[in-house]
Design a protein around this motif. Structure first.
Motif, PDB file in Angstrom:
ATOM      1  N   TRP A 207       0.846  -1.191   0.000  1.00  0.00           N
ATOM      2  CA  TRP A 207       0.000   0.000   0.000  1.00  0.00           C
ATOM      3  C   TRP A 207       0.879   1.237   0.000  1.00  0.00           C
ATOM      4  O   TRP A 207       1.813   1.343   0.781  1.00  0.00           O
ATOM      5  CB  TRP A 207      -0.896   0.052   1.239  1.00  0.00           C
TER       6      TRP A 207
ATOM      7  N   ALA B 165      -4.233   6.456   6.714  1.00  0.00           N
ATOM      8  CA  ALA B 165      -4.847   5.126   6.698  1.00  0.00           C
ATOM      9  C   ALA B 165      -4.496   4.387   7.980  1.00  0.00           C
ATOM     10  O   ALA B 165      -3.341   4.418   8.423  1.00  0.00           O
ATOM     11  CB  ALA B 165      -4.354   4.327   5.494  1.00  0.00           C
ATOM     12  N   ARG B 166      -5.486   3.741   8.569  1.00  0.00           N
ATOM     13  CA  ARG B 166      -5.224   2.808   9.663  1.00  0.00           C
ATOM     14  C   ARG B 166      -5.261   1.422   9.030  1.00  0.00           C
ATOM     15  O   ARG B 166      -6.297   0.987   8.516  1.00  0.00           O
ATOM     16  CB  ARG B 166      -6.265   2.946  10.774  1.00  0.00           C
ATOM     17  N   ILE B 167      -4.122   0.754   9.032  1.00  0.00           N
ATOM     18  CA  ILE B 167      -3.956  -0.527   8.334  1.00  0.00           C
ATOM     19  C   ILE B 167      -3.784  -1.637   9.367  1.00  0.00           C
ATOM     20  O   ILE B 167      -2.978  -1.510  10.296  1.00  0.00           O
ATOM     21  CB  ILE B 167      -2.729  -0.484   7.392  1.00  0.00           C
TER      22      ILE B 167
ATOM     23  N   THR C 203      -1.993  -3.414  14.084  1.00  0.00           N
ATOM     24  CA  THR C 203      -2.616  -2.253  13.459  1.00  0.00           C
ATOM     25  C   THR C 203      -1.661  -1.079  13.572  1.00  0.00           C
ATOM     26  O   THR C 203      -1.054  -0.862  14.626  1.00  0.00           O
ATOM     27  CB  THR C 203      -3.955  -1.911  14.143  1.00  0.00           C
TER      28      THR C 203
ATOM     29  N   PHE D 173      -7.913  -1.890   5.713  1.00  0.00           N
ATOM     30  CA  PHE D 173      -7.530  -0.522   6.036  1.00  0.00           C
ATOM     31  C   PHE D 173      -8.772   0.340   6.053  1.00  0.00           C
ATOM     32  O   PHE D 173      -9.819  -0.028   5.500  1.00  0.00           O
ATOM     33  CB  PHE D 173      -6.487   0.042   5.052  1.00  0.00           C
TER      34      PHE D 173
END
Length: 120
Positions: A59, A66-68, A74, A93
């Motif tokens: 990504w 973005a919270r992936i 996380t 995400f």
């Protein structure tokens, strides 16, 4: 419409747009390419549900936050950051910011293969 120049293929934005949404889906196999990708434009709180692929995914956050989640971990990625997830590991995400999230999800495959863990 695809066009060719010196062996290269140019794929128009409108040819890979997902329905009437903002995001795009590029399947490499359809264009003689060895990779595929999603170009994502998500509003705050939007993102795909937990899923996995039989190949790695990378990504690249182009704009926003973005919270992936990858497996049990996380983390937060900001514009300019690149993150990766290994094959077969569930991930997702979400746009964790207040503005638009623009992100490239690069699939190490000429075709996109994904299995969602729920129907959310």
């Amino acid at each position: 419409m695809n066009s060719r120049a010196e062996g290269a293929t140019i794929v128009a934005d409108s040819d890979i747009r997902i329905a009437s949404g903002r995001s795009r889906r590029f399947e490499g196999a359809e264009h003689e390419a060895d990779i595929s990708y999603f170009f994502v434009e998500n509003q705050p709180g939007e993102g795909p549900g937990l899923h996995w692929h039989p190949y790695s995914e990378t990504w690249v956050v182009l704009e926003g936050t973005a919270r992936i989640t990858v497996g049990g971990e996380t983390f937060t990625a900001h514009a300019g950051d690149t993150a990766t997830g290994p094959a077969y590991v569930p991930h997702c995400f979400v746009n964790a910011g207040t503005g638009m999230l623009r992100l490239m999800g690069i699939h190490a495959s000429a075709t996109i293969i994904q299995t969602f863990l729920s129907e959310d």
